[in-house]
Design a protein around this motif. Structure first.
Motif, PDB file in Angstrom:
ATOM      1  N   HIS A  78       1.706  10.059  -4.701  1.00 29.89           N
ATOM      2  CA  HIS A  78       1.535   9.576  -6.111  1.00 29.89           C
ATOM      3  C   HIS A  78       1.564  10.501  -7.236  1.00 29.89           C
ATOM      4  O   HIS A  78       1.666  11.860  -6.855  1.00 29.89           O
ATOM      5  CB  HIS A  78       0.099   8.675  -6.505  1.00 29.89           C
ATOM      6  CG  HIS A  78      -1.095   9.670  -5.966  1.00 29.89           C
ATOM      7  ND1 HIS A  78      -1.669  10.704  -6.693  1.00 29.89           N
ATOM      8  CD2 HIS A  78      -1.556   9.759  -4.877  1.00 29.89           C
ATOM      9  CE1 HIS A  78      -2.531  11.206  -6.242  1.00 29.89           C
ATOM     10  NE2 HIS A  78      -2.596  10.861  -5.193  1.00 29.89           N
ATOM     11  N   SER A 182       4.212   1.423   0.923  1.00 32.48           N
ATOM     12  CA  SER A 182       3.207   2.333   0.141  1.00 32.48           C
ATOM     13  C   SER A 182       1.918   1.806   0.787  1.00 32.48           C
ATOM     14  O   SER A 182       1.545   0.801   1.158  1.00 32.48           O
ATOM     15  CB  SER A 182       3.063   1.706  -1.423  1.00 32.48           C
ATOM     16  OG  SER A 182       2.069   2.324  -1.863  1.00 32.48           O
ATOM     17  N   THR A 188      -0.485   4.581  -5.562  1.00 29.97           N
ATOM     18  CA  THR A 188       0.882   4.821  -4.801  1.00 29.97           C
ATOM     19  C   THR A 188       1.717   3.625  -5.108  1.00 29.97           C
ATOM     20  O   THR A 188       2.815   3.982  -5.093  1.00 29.97           O
ATOM     21  CB  THR A 188       0.182   4.828  -3.576  1.00 29.97           C
ATOM     22  OG1 THR A 188      -0.734   3.589  -3.150  1.00 29.97           O
ATOM     23  CG2 THR A 188      -0.779   5.950  -2.988  1.00 29.97           C
TER      24      THR A 188
END
Length: 263
Positions: A78, A182, A188
């Motif tokens: 992220h 994800s 994220t």
């Protein structure tokens, strides 16, 4: 292996020699970091993303080995985020963290419904309740949410990916040819959303498209989440990272041999 060991030893020697100056400047350095947070951050955009992104093997090398670049898989973390927990060790601290203007919009799609309604902007209250004189009920950043710098980081990553690979693949990637995944965390998923937006916002299938699929799993059973505590998921992750190094060679012996020769 020896080269890595020598590099670590050299770093240790350099830190040992500089320990006196580090101790003298520790207090001043900490106070300076409070005045100018993230000044020494290593992932500032766009240089970090552009300089660190690897490109494909030259076409001449692949051609000589009888290989063709057919697809690319990108695994990334992220973007820059706020503190993930209400850490008591950060003192002195701001009473309300700022720089997080990436709002998460909550909406749901139901089959047969003609209208989905307006999305709701998720606004966090009281993210850090142990802070002294905490402004109860005041909106601010949430635990671990993306900071504004994540926008520039993700834009730079998308640009580096486009420059390195989009003209080398058999077809220019788009939403229809891309599989997105994800872990089920806001930071994220937010990073994934921004990356696909910067990659495909000009493509025809992106304009006016109501939604695209992004896959995930429950966190407790997701081997990609490094903080989960499910033993079965953990064993799968361990097997994926540390299992037989010759698994590709056993499954695809001819391809593995040609790829290793080229790489």
């Amino acid at each position: 292996m020896s080269r890595t060991t020598l590099a670590i030893a050299g770093l240790a020697a350099a830190l040992s020699a500089a320990s006196g100056s580090l101790a003298d400047g520790r207090k001043g350095g900490f106070e300076a970091s409070l005045r100018e947070p993230y000044a020494g951050y290593c992932a500032h955009a766009p240089a970090s993303q552009q300089d660190a992104f690897p490109g494909p093997l030259p076409e001449s090398v692949l051609a000589e080995a009888g290989l063709q670049l057919a697809a690319v898989q990108v695994i990334f973390r992220h973007g820059a985020r706020d503190l993930s927990k209400d850490h008591k060790c950060f003192s002195p601290r701001a009473e309300a963290f700022g720089g997080c203007h990436l709002l998460s919009l909550v909406s749901y799609s139901a089959r047969g419904e003609s209208s989905e309604g307006a999305p709701l902007a998720k606004t966090i209250l009281d993210a850090y309740p142990t802070l002294p004189q905490h402004p109860d009920g005041q909106p601010g950043c949430g635990e671990g949410v993306l900071l504004d710098e994540a926008i520039d980081q993700t834009r730079a990553l998308a640009g580096a990916l486009q420059k390195a690979y989009f003209q080398r693949l058999p077809g220019v990637p788009d939403l229809n040819s891309t599989r997105m995944y994800s872990t089920d965390k806001e930071r994220t998923f937010g990073t994934l959303f921004m990356l696909q937006n910067f990659l495909f916002h000009e493509s025809s299938d992106h304009q006016g498209k109501p939604s695209a699929q992004a896959f995930t799993r429950p966190l407790d059973s997701d081997p990609w989440d490094l903080n989960q505590y499910c033993p079965r998921a953990g064993s799968k992750r361990h097997a994926r990272h540390y299992d037989d190094k010759d698994i590709a060679k056993l499954a695809f012996p001819e391809f593995a041999a040609r790829w290793r020769q080229a790489a």
